[in-house]
Design an enzyme around this catalytic site. Structure first.
Site: not given
Ligand code: C5P
Length: 403
Positions: A211-212
């Site tokens: 994920n970011y």
């Protein structure tokens, strides 16, 4: 009684005219009940004698790496670990430059590089040296390592010029130390564990589900907590940020399962634990041993299994006296979702960021938060830099924890 009673303090003295004030500083620290170990640079001894310092502190002054006549080696590592605080007063431009850049050519700088305790630096030099871009840059570097700069005062200097560069008065240096150990924002001596960053869940040797999350919020919390005197361990997923304060212990992990394992190990000794990581909810049921090939194959179907919820697993084991903080990144029904997570994961406080607020959440340098505590009380904050958000969160933790 002073909060400095029984505290182990290294008093570093460097070669500036203000070294004569170090005798008073040593005296005041000893009077407050601290154990004071003086370390002098070779040039400090040109300004004040070791005999003065050893008589005032009741400890032999350390200056060389070993005692010449006995060959006894002075362990900068042991000294660095012994200390509850290290105070360098006066700190000359030369020593500040060496500390900022790791030039360990004397016992003082060597001990500084090994110290895990909070470091206080009281610069003293002539105004032009103080204003030189190199000094300004070196002091900024020391700040970035989490050191506390005790700003010099303005006044008449040894050169008879008037300006900024006089070492702060010993009474005020002692007051600054007392405040550090006793203020309501102090985290001195507290054990803190922080999870940070994303987790990577491997599909095959070269691919993952991730994920970011940048880890910036978790690392900002770690830097600020360490600056306030906490013993911080970050359990960190793969991130590009790194810890600047050398007192922060970083444990690197990749997957949620590894993160749970490492966090669980640090958890027992933790007083405060902050779950700031963006843990992947699912992982591939199996990891392919070889790179998954494209040619001549149908697109694979991914089978996922649930990852452990680290906050919930450890929240369930929370013992009396432990304080747990979670984060909630929400897109809708924010308050209710966050309050529900606080209950479900047995947290004491939850920090809500809404993706509806621009500048909040993943990757950015800023964040906009609302803090919800166990009693349901809510505090809304403005959009701020993540380092300021970290300070707000830690202020809130200190006030609830010390209650
Ligand atoms: O349930 P949700 O993922 O929204 O909860 C967020 C909070 O729980 C964060 O504090 C996060 O670090 C923590 N968490 C965790 N392990 C998971 C999922 C979330 O520790 N598997």
């Amino acid at each position: 009684m002073s909060v400095l009673k029984g505290k182990h303090i290294i008093l570093g003295i460097t070669g500036g005219i203000a070294a004569y004030k170090s005798a008073m500083l040593a005296r005041l620290l000893v009077k407050a009940g601290a154990e004071v170990q003086p370390i002098m640079t070779p040039s400090a001894k040109e300004f004040i004698t070791p005999l003065t310092l050893s008589t005032l502190t009741g400890k032999p002054v350390i200056s060389e790496f070993f005692t010449a006549n006995t060959g006894e080696w002075h362990s900068h590592v042991d000294l660095g670990l012994w200390a509850d605080a290290m105070v360098i007063a006066p700190a000359t431009a030369s020593t500040i430059g060496k500390m900022a850049n790791g030039v360990a050519d004397n016992m003082l700088v060597t001990t500084y590089l090994s110290a895990k305790a909070p470091v206080f630096v009281a610069p003293a030099m002539d105004l032009d040296m103080m204003a030189h871009p190199s000094t300004v840059r070196n002091i900024a570097l020391l700040r970035s390592y989490g050191n506390h700069i005790i700003e010099p005062a303005c006044g008449e200097l040894a050169s008879h010029l008037v300006g900024k560069g006089r070492m702060e008065e010993p009474e005020r240096i002692v007051a600054r130390l007392e405040e550090f150990f006793s203020s309501s924002q102090s985290l001195a001596g507290l054990n803190m564990v922080i999870t940070a960053g994303p987790t990577y869940e491997k599909l095959d040797p070269v691919r993952f589900i991730g994920n970011y999350s940048s880890g910036k919020m978790g690392y900002a919390l770690a830097e600020e907590a360490a600056r306030r005197g906490a013993n911080v361990t970050i359990v960190s997923g793969p991130v590009s940020v790194s810890a600047k304060n050398p007192a922060i212990n970083v444990v690197k992990v990749e997957s949620a399962v590894e993160m749970l394992d490492a966090t669980e190990r640090a958890y027992g000794a933790a007083d405060v634990i902050i779950f700031a990581a963006a843990v992947a909810d699912y992982r591939p049921a199996e990891m392919a041993g070889q790179k998954i090939k494209r040619d001549g194959h149908e697109p694979p179907t991914l089978q996922l299994v649930k990852n452990p919820d680290i906050a919930a697993t450890l929240g369930a084991k929370k013992r009396a006296g432990q304080f747990a903080v979670g984060f909630a990144l929400e897109t809708d029904n924010e308050m209710d979702n966050a309050a529900d997570k606080l209950q479900r994961k047995n947290l004491d406080m939850i920090v809500l960021n809404s993706l509806r607020d621009s500048g909040a959440g993943f990757g950015t340098d800023t964040n906009k938060i609302t803090i919800i505590d166990r009693n349901g009380s809510r505090t809304v904050f403005d959009l701020k830099h993540k380092s300021e958000v970290a300070a707000d969160i830690l202020d809130h933790i200190s006030s609830l924890y010390h209650k």
